[in-house]
Write an enzyme that holds these catalytic residues in place. Sequence first.
Site, mmCIF file in Angstrom:
data_model
loop_
_atom_site.group_PDB
_atom_site.id
_atom_site.type_symbol
_atom_site.label_atom_id
_atom_site.label_comp_id
_atom_site.label_asym_id
_atom_site.label_seq_id
_atom_site.Cartn_x
_atom_site.Cartn_y
_atom_site.Cartn_z
ATOM 1 C CG HIS A 481 -6.203 6.740 9.200
ATOM 2 N ND1 HIS A 481 -5.732 6.637 7.907
ATOM 3 C CD2 HIS A 481 -6.558 5.486 9.554
ATOM 4 C CE1 HIS A 481 -5.808 5.379 7.511
ATOM 5 N NE2 HIS A 481 -6.292 4.661 8.484
ATOM 6 C CB THR A 603 -7.496 1.820 1.574
ATOM 7 O OG1 THR A 603 -8.603 2.654 1.938
ATOM 8 C CG2 THR A 603 -6.239 2.263 2.287
#
Length: 786
Positions: A481, A603
């Site tokens: 990730h 994000t």
Amino acid sequence: MAEAHQAVAFQFTVTPEGIDLQLSHQALTEIYLSVLRSWKKRLIRLKNSVITGVYPASPSSWLFVVIAILATMYTRSDPSMGLIAKIQEHLPVSHSLSAQCQTVLSAVLFSTMLWLSLIFTMRMCLKQLLSYHRWMFEPRGKMTNTTKVWLTLVRIFSGRQPLLYSYQGSLPNLPVPAVKDTIKRYLESVQPLKNPEEFERMTSLAANFESCLGNRLQWYLKLKALWASNYVSDWWEEYIYLRGRGPIMVNSNYYGMDFLYVTPTPLQAARAGNTLHAAFMYRRKLNKEEVKPVSTVIPLCAAQCERIFNTTRTPGEETGKHTHTHTLNIDQYTHWQDSDYVAVYHRGRYFRLRMYSAGRLLSPREVESQVQKILDDPSSPSPGEEKLGALTAGDRIPWAKARKEYFSSGLNKRSLDCIEKAAFFVTLDDDEQGMMGEDPAASLDRYAKSLLHGKCYDRWFDKSFSVVIYKNGKNGLNAEHSWADAPVVAHLWERRVTVSTAVRLTSLTPCCLTIQAYLLPPVCPQCQEKIAQSLSIAQALADDVDFHVFSFRDFGKGMIKKFRISPDAFIQLVLQLAYYRDRGAFCLTYEASMTRLFREGRTETVRSCSNESCAFIRCPAVNEDVTTEVCRRLLRQASEKHQSLYRHAMTGAGIDRHLFCLYVVSKYLGVESPFLNEVLSEPWRLSTSQTPVQQVELFDLVNHPEYVSCGGGFGPVADDGYGVSYSIVGENMINFHISCKHSCPQTDSHKYGGLIRQALLDLQLLFCPDQKDPSKADLRQTKKDM
């Protein structure tokens, strides 16, 4: 484990007549073609750098400007207003050139400077245009005249046929919100989660922070934003991902699934051939920057695409930097410009599978032949080899120490480099997975768990992504990730599943490559003990994961849009309603939103549990006399509030990344903030994320509804909470991936999945009261007064 011998360019033996030198023409040819391929890639990168550097203009426009300036000069006019003459006076070679040549050279230099000035002006104009985000807040279908003019200007200044990275220099920087605005939004987000006394205390802490420490910390953030491309992303990657010392398996890595109902071929080797070939074809387009930039109305940042292939995460060693209490251990990325092979794991052995022969990418059938050789290899793994991958699944510090002690030199280092420098990792799994058998629901749950953690040693969790190919032809991926977010990997995966399905198998072509069993000699007992320790930690973590995957097909976004409600907001309300029914309370809810409208954006958090969503969920629970019309009105208000929160997050006005960066600054300055400490310690008991279908042109779900993927998912974020990933596919399908932990008696993924199904049907009844509901349930089942 035996290491396969590689072909060498020459061999020699000492004889009485001297040295007998034997050249290998095949090996020399391979070396020549490899060098040629490397230089071709360098030239392509250089060409693309020039094209991207002058975008939105084109290199050919320089010639147009030069010709235009020279043409005006021959008409006895001076478009430079004397600048060409000034340049001519200061030419260092003026004595060796004729007057006419000096004039032409001066005109060319002036034209070049004019051309560069025009490019700079166009890029600045485009950057300002891309900073306009009011279009996101306008009602759908009601575009203002200002936005229409803006959209026209964006199209004019955007140029034609952009490369993947053409817009990078024109994207705006992420703005730093005002402290008072962030605190106001934060207090609004936690108000429904706290009682009056707790909320009053938090309000007092927030006010004290804003008036005292907040402005001081904000000054440092604004200073950073002046010279950094993005004031959040580097700290986010370091502190949220790379400094984590716990396992990245389950806690960080995520997965993506294959087609739900279709398996293009049940032959494992054939599916592997198509899959690997399609991945390298995508990499080729990526290297040439021929992948079309992802856009909403305006382009999104593509910086994360640079690390999709040839990238690995290496465990952190002691850096020499010290805090007040301990030595820092920080993981790092390592990215290589190129790699012509993949690392393959099968039955405890590691192989290097080259994807090129004589400078040519192998065809799917040729790759299939090579994979079949691996599947047919009867040799056994060396001691310690089979479960070596467990080191990447356990805690990071033991892996860093083992790497330094046992893999820092010699054959072990070369073998580890072989894995880490691969384009990506491949596991040929002996299990069969997918929706199958007498209990397809349970088989999907097993499929998800297998992709998330496997056996805890048959994936290389540090690689940017690992492709898993099962015995029955199903496949999937597991992605690390820290280097990128799920939409970037999903873009690759969408292209891979569609292209590999369309590939037609051809007749077998002879291929001269050999498969290399390539990793370690027998691992020493001390290293085997480290592997066993990491495996025990990883296995305990994997066994604790409770997973449930299901597809909801009663209705989808087609019907939700008829209700004039955002599908994403609708599902978020469903998740909160289901949680409320499960736990009898609301919780801090995380929904991932992207900030790729800005350069190097990643994000932001949408705090989707709001006063409006709680009002809608509570209303039928505490008042049985409430009318359906009131419920609909509250639902629409909650939906509009959610859309507003999502748009603010996308446009740089979110809450959590700003507070996170303020917290980091406070730690660097060595000052404590009770407000920030409490904010950053609040648990996200409901962590959610939508996996959107980005390349809709690849999926013809009308004519081929069976070619649908179930999406992907991730592990639970909180020990006592849920992780929920969902994907809205087509008009009539919504997929859910739910995770939690067996060790928490308050969570149950299957129970929560059932509550989600019921909540979907109940909200449908609000707008379609004549719709039959098998459970005879009603929204007023939520009769819990909080």
